[in-house]
Design a protein around this motif. Structure first.
Motif, PDB file in Angstrom:
ATOM      1  N   GLY A   4       0.646  -1.245  -0.015  1.00  0.00           N
ATOM      2  CA  GLY A   4      -0.176   0.053   0.053  1.00  0.00           C
ATOM      3  C   GLY A   4       1.005   1.290   0.103  1.00  0.00           C
ATOM      4  N   VAL A   5       0.778   1.971   0.934  1.00  0.00           N
ATOM      5  CA  VAL A   5       1.445   3.335   1.120  1.00  0.00           C
ATOM      6  C   VAL A   5       2.077   3.376   2.504  1.00  0.00           C
ATOM      7  N   VAL A   6       3.389   3.901   2.624  1.00  0.00           N
ATOM      8  CA  VAL A   6       3.930   4.135   3.961  1.00  0.00           C
ATOM      9  C   VAL A   6       3.387   5.449   4.491  1.00  0.00           C
ATOM     10  N   VAL A   7       2.803   5.265   5.684  1.00  0.00           N
ATOM     11  CA  VAL A   7       2.235   6.257   6.566  1.00  0.00           C
ATOM     12  C   VAL A   7       2.929   6.793   7.403  1.00  0.00           C
ATOM     13  N   LEU A   8       3.426   8.016   7.798  1.00  0.00           N
ATOM     14  CA  LEU A   8       3.839   8.840   9.009  1.00  0.00           C
ATOM     15  C   LEU A   8       3.125   9.588   9.576  1.00  0.00           C
ATOM     16  N   ASP A   9       3.031   9.271  10.992  1.00  0.00           N
ATOM     17  CA  ASP A   9       2.127   9.929  11.845  1.00  0.00           C
ATOM     18  C   ASP A   9       2.733  11.336  12.150  1.00  0.00           C
ATOM     19  N   CYS A  10       2.181  12.399  12.281  1.00  0.00           N
ATOM     20  CA  CYS A  10       2.555  13.675  12.531  1.00  0.00           C
ATOM     21  C   CYS A  10       1.856  14.556  12.981  1.00  0.00           C
ATOM     22  N   ALA A  11       2.027  15.631  13.612  1.00  0.00           N
ATOM     23  CA  ALA A  11       1.004  16.914  14.180  1.00  0.00           C
ATOM     24  C   ALA A  11       0.387  17.454  12.861  1.00  0.00           C
ATOM     25  N   ARG A  50      -2.549  12.698  10.436  1.00  0.00           N
ATOM     26  CA  ARG A  50      -2.435  13.642  11.847  1.00  0.00           C
ATOM     27  C   ARG A  50      -2.828  12.889  13.095  1.00  0.00           C
ATOM     28  N   ASP A  51      -1.751  13.235  13.936  1.00  0.00           N
ATOM     29  CA  ASP A  51      -1.726  12.631  15.594  1.00  0.00           C
ATOM     30  C   ASP A  51      -1.219  13.715  16.216  1.00  0.00           C
ATOM     31  N   VAL A  52      -2.048  14.328  16.977  1.00  0.00           N
ATOM     32  CA  VAL A  52      -1.563  15.513  17.695  1.00  0.00           C
ATOM     33  C   VAL A  52      -0.824  15.150  18.746  1.00  0.00           C
ATOM     34  N   ASN A  53      -0.588  13.925  19.173  1.00  0.00           N
ATOM     35  CA  ASN A  53       0.223  13.216  20.331  1.00  0.00           C
ATOM     36  C   ASN A  53       1.279  12.678  19.538  1.00  0.00           C
ATOM     37  N   ALA A  54       1.645  12.863  18.342  1.00  0.00           N
ATOM     38  CA  ALA A  54       2.931  12.063  17.751  1.00  0.00           C
ATOM     39  C   ALA A  54       4.159  12.459  18.616  1.00  0.00           C
ATOM     40  N   THR A  55       5.005  11.639  18.732  1.00  0.00           N
ATOM     41  CA  THR A  55       6.123  11.947  19.382  1.00  0.00           C
ATOM     42  C   THR A  55       7.303  11.610  18.436  1.00  0.00           C
ATOM     43  N   PRO A  56       8.121  12.444  17.960  1.00  0.00           N
ATOM     44  CA  PRO A  56       9.103  12.338  16.963  1.00  0.00           C
ATOM     45  C   PRO A  56      10.186  11.263  17.682  1.00  0.00           C
ATOM     46  N   PRO A  57      10.558  10.234  16.626  1.00  0.00           N
ATOM     47  CA  PRO A  57      11.519   9.433  17.202  1.00  0.00           C
ATOM     48  C   PRO A  57      12.862  10.027  17.544  1.00  0.00           C
ATOM     49  N   SER A  58      13.703   9.574  18.410  1.00  0.00           N
ATOM     50  CA  SER A  58      15.048  10.103  18.888  1.00  0.00           C
ATOM     51  C   SER A  58      16.151   9.235  18.378  1.00  0.00           C
ATOM     52  N   TRP A  59      15.994   8.339  17.348  1.00  0.00           N
ATOM     53  CA  TRP A  59      16.944   8.001  16.800  1.00  0.00           C
ATOM     54  C   TRP A  59      18.398   8.817  16.367  1.00  0.00           C
ATOM     55  N   ARG A  61      19.487   7.912  19.319  1.00  0.00           N
ATOM     56  CA  ARG A  61      19.493   7.760  20.709  1.00  0.00           C
ATOM     57  C   ARG A  61      18.631   6.580  20.971  1.00  0.00           C
ATOM     58  N   PRO A  62      18.760   5.629  22.088  1.00  0.00           N
ATOM     59  CA  PRO A  62      17.858   4.658  22.475  1.00  0.00           C
ATOM     60  C   PRO A  62      16.574   4.976  22.830  1.00  0.00           C
ATOM     61  N   GLU A  63      16.350   6.134  23.646  1.00  0.00           N
ATOM     62  CA  GLU A  63      14.920   6.373  24.208  1.00  0.00           C
ATOM     63  C   GLU A  63      14.125   6.640  22.884  1.00  0.00           C
ATOM     64  N   ASN A  64      12.969   6.399  23.003  1.00  0.00           N
ATOM     65  CA  ASN A  64      11.809   6.415  21.845  1.00  0.00           C
ATOM     66  C   ASN A  64      12.474   6.147  20.657  1.00  0.00           C
ATOM     67  N   ALA A  65      13.075   4.695  20.505  1.00  0.00           N
ATOM     68  CA  ALA A  65      13.929   4.311  19.507  1.00  0.00           C
ATOM     69  C   ALA A  65      13.157   4.602  18.131  1.00  0.00           C
ATOM     70  N   LEU A  66      13.645   4.071  17.080  1.00  0.00           N
ATOM     71  CA  LEU A  66      13.355   4.001  15.678  1.00  0.00           C
ATOM     72  C   LEU A  66      12.115   3.634  15.419  1.00  0.00           C
ATOM     73  N   GLN A  67      11.231   4.574  14.763  1.00  0.00           N
ATOM     74  CA  GLN A  67       9.930   4.005  14.711  1.00  0.00           C
ATOM     75  C   GLN A  67       9.511   3.639  13.320  1.00  0.00           C
ATOM     76  N   VAL A  68      10.260   4.285  12.326  1.00  0.00           N
ATOM     77  CA  VAL A  68      10.163   4.024  11.032  1.00  0.00           C
ATOM     78  C   VAL A  68      11.269   4.616  10.480  1.00  0.00           C
ATOM     79  N   HIS A  69      11.927   4.273   9.311  1.00  0.00           N
ATOM     80  CA  HIS A  69      13.185   4.691   8.582  1.00  0.00           C
ATOM     81  C   HIS A  69      12.952   4.552   7.342  1.00  0.00           C
ATOM     82  N   LEU A  70      13.253   5.609   6.672  1.00  0.00           N
ATOM     83  CA  LEU A  70      13.079   5.867   5.046  1.00  0.00           C
ATOM     84  C   LEU A  70      14.521   5.822   4.554  1.00  0.00           C
TER      85      LEU A  70
END
Length: 127
Positions: A4-11, A50-59, A61-70
């Motif tokens: 399908g399509v790659v979807v990125l959540d963001c504010a 749209r996800d108003v609570n989206a948290t950017p990945p911190s890659w 760095r290990p906290e809030n690790a990689l969520q998606v990578h293009l």
């Protein structure tokens, strides 16, 4: 079944879609209250939800690790890097990146990480 399509959540999907639309010379194919989709000339399809609570990945760095990578392949790293920065992206500290391909890590304006990977030249060496 088809991919399908790659979807990125963001504010702010409109702003993030514009970043990738400019970066990939893409066209917008859909927009609703909570989603924008684009398609690049090479057929890649990306959507931004749209996800108003989206948290950017911190890659990396290990906290809030990689969520998606293009990964994007490019013929000229310096030129595309200037374009990424000019559109609002930022370079990531990736000094430990190893591998057979030269690559550089970046984050889009919403914090999603992506890599520009140099396409090895197939032209015969001159001289």
């Amino acid at each position: 079944m088809k991919a399908g399509v790659v979807v990125l959540d963001c504010a702010e999907p409109e702003k993030l879609a514009e970043f990738y639309k400019e970066l990939l010379d893409a066209e917008q194919t859909h927009e609703s209250a909570n989603r924008v989709e684009i398609r690049g000339a090479d057929g890649i399809r990306l959507a931004f939800r749209r996800d108003v609570n989206a948290t950017p990945p911190s890659w990396p760095r290990p906290e809030n690790a990689l969520q998606v990578h293009l990964d994007f392949v490019v013929e000229e790293l310096d030129e595309v890097e200037r374009r990424v920065i000019g559109l609002g992206g930022r370079a990531l500290d990736t000094k430990d990146v190893t591998g057979i391909h030269e690559e550089r890590g970046f984050a889009d304006p919403a914090g999603h990480s992506f890599t520009l990977r140099l396409i090895p030249s197939t032209a015969p060496k001159q001289g």
